[in-house]
Design a protein around this motif. Structure first.
Motif, PDB file in Angstrom:
ATOM      1  N   TRP A 229       0.878  -1.127  -0.016  1.00 40.53           N
ATOM      2  CA  TRP A 229      -0.011   0.123  -0.019  1.00 40.53           C
ATOM      3  C   TRP A 229       0.898   1.125  -0.106  1.00 40.53           C
ATOM      4  O   TRP A 229       0.588   2.405  -0.460  1.00 40.53           O
TER       5      TRP A 229
ATOM      6  N   THR B 142      -7.528   1.503  -5.442  1.00 42.51           N
ATOM      7  CA  THR B 142      -8.012   0.667  -4.291  1.00 42.51           C
ATOM      8  C   THR B 142      -8.494   1.547  -3.265  1.00 42.51           C
ATOM      9  O   THR B 142      -7.968   1.129  -2.054  1.00 42.51           O
TER      10      THR B 142
ATOM     11  N   VAL C 254     -10.237  -0.261   0.314  1.00 42.73           N
ATOM     12  CA  VAL C 254      -9.898  -1.021   1.077  1.00 42.73           C
ATOM     13  C   VAL C 254      -9.310  -0.541   2.487  1.00 42.73           C
ATOM     14  O   VAL C 254      -9.104   0.692   2.546  1.00 42.73           O
TER      15      VAL C 254
ATOM     16  N   LYS D  13      -9.888  -5.996   2.135  1.00 44.11           N
ATOM     17  CA  LYS D  13     -10.624  -6.506   0.711  1.00 44.11           C
ATOM     18  C   LYS D  13     -11.679  -5.190   0.430  1.00 44.11           C
ATOM     19  O   LYS D  13     -12.152  -5.274  -0.613  1.00 44.11           O
TER      20      LYS D  13
END
Length: 366
Positions: A264, A271, A274, A296
């Motif tokens: 990350w 994303t 998440v 997720k």
């Protein structure tokens, strides 16, 4: 009562909506035995076939008014590789085969939003335009479950085929915004508070009860319902520190850099959901099959107080909370392991969306 067949039935989300609208299920087919057992626990075992749809001969398909189903869609999903050769993308052909055998007045397909841009959708249209489904008229589009009273933003492709005249997609009953700022015909979207606020903030167990049930001559874990599924987890201290830093509506970009995993830290964009935390005053985002893993998606419990750390609930939602956000009733009955039940919940059609479709089809049949 109008009759129906549910293909790729899963745990029965679509059947639940149609049964509530007065339909009688003559046949349900679901290859996953745990999902089939859950279906049987709620709707009866006598009409359920826990087999691969390809093994159901046309001679055993009863004539019905309606065929519904959602052919497995992982091959079309934005989360997958979108491999056009994925065999899961071909299962719509089995759906068409059963429709031809049952010769219903109406059929309904539910799938991921990308299905409308897939080659398979083009082939389906070709079957209607002079192929094996000639005589049916298609209506199709994208529907959001939140627009039908579900406390979840879940965008899906819906296709309605009819040989009794075009059947329009159902009109929304809910809209984004507050009462007074919406048309008089619409209610505000349901929010997470309306579904899960009354549940214990801290689950008392991490395990399902040690009970079993028998369906199709096989023993399954179950039957579970209600708070049986309100299951906690045992996150690490590092995970708890990450959770604690995420406010409602936030996500991984709220986690201090020193707490982020390298994957990350090295990915400055994308994303965004998440390690996300839900909001009390909004629907959840899509409930997927691994909702119990905050890495997720936006699956952290919505309770978080900026000024009172002791008023923060630092955990992902439970199986029970996920089921309620999918619009399953509190007394719905479940069979399977924790992982299998999570898969059933995440793959299901939200009941509110199914009810809206069933009402539209029932009106067309009347």
């Amino acid at each position: 009562m109008p009759t129906m067949i549910d293909l790729f039935a899963g745990c029965g989300g679509m059947t639940g909506g149609f049964v509530a609208a007065g339909f009688d299920t003559a046949l349900a087919v679901e290859v996953n035995p745990y999902a089939a057992a859950t279906y049987a626990a709620n709707f009866g075992e006598d009409h359920v076939r826990p087999v691969d749809i390809a093994t159901v001969p046309a001679s055993e398909v009863p004539p019905v008014d309606v065929v519904v189903g959602g052919p497995p869609c992982q091959g079309f999903s934005s989360l997958g590789s979108r491999d056009l050769a994925d065999p899961r993308n071909q299962l719509w052909r089995e759906y068409v085969r059963v429709v031809r055998a049952a010769h219903p007045k109406v059929f309904v397909i539910e799938n991921v939003d990308r299905f409308l841009s897939s080659p398979e959708f083009g082939l389906l249209r070709a079957e209607v335009d002079g192929g094996s489904l000639a005589g049916y008229t298609l209506t199709y589009g994208h529907l959001n479950a939140a627009d039908y009273g579900v406390a979840q933003r879940r965008r899906r492709t819906i296709i309605i085929g009819s040989r009794i005249g075009p059947v329009a997609l159902p009109s929304p009953t809910h809209g984004r915004g507050e009462a007074g700022g919406l048309p008089a015909s619409l209610l505000p979207w349901a929010d997470t508070r309306s579904r899960i606020a009354e549940l214990p903030e801290r689950p008392h167990t991490t395990e399902l009860p040690k009970t079993t049930a028998t369906y199709f001559g096989r023993t399954f874990p179950g039957v579970f319902s209600g708070l049986d599924l309100h299951l906690g987890r045992r996150p690490t201290e590092l995970s708890l520190r990450r959770y604690d830093s995420v406010p409602p509506g936030g996500g991984r970009f709220d986690v201090p850099r020193e707490l982020l995993p390298r994957c990350w830290r090295d990915k400055p964009t994308g994303t965004t959901d998440v390690m996300g935390r839900m909001r009390w005053d909004a629907p959840s985002l899509t409930i997927r099959t691994e909702f119990f893993k905050p890495e997720k998606g936006q699956y952290l419990h919505p309770q978080w107080d900026a000024d009172s750390p002791d008023r923060r609930v630092n955990r992902p939602i439970t199986h029970y909370e996920a089921a309620l956000l999918q619009d399953f009733p509190a007394d719905f009955r479940w069979c399977g392991t924790k992982a299998e039940i999570a898969r059933q919940i995440g793959n299901a059609v939200p009941l509110g969306l199914a009810r809206a479709l069933a009402g539209q089809v029932a009106t067309a049949l009347a």
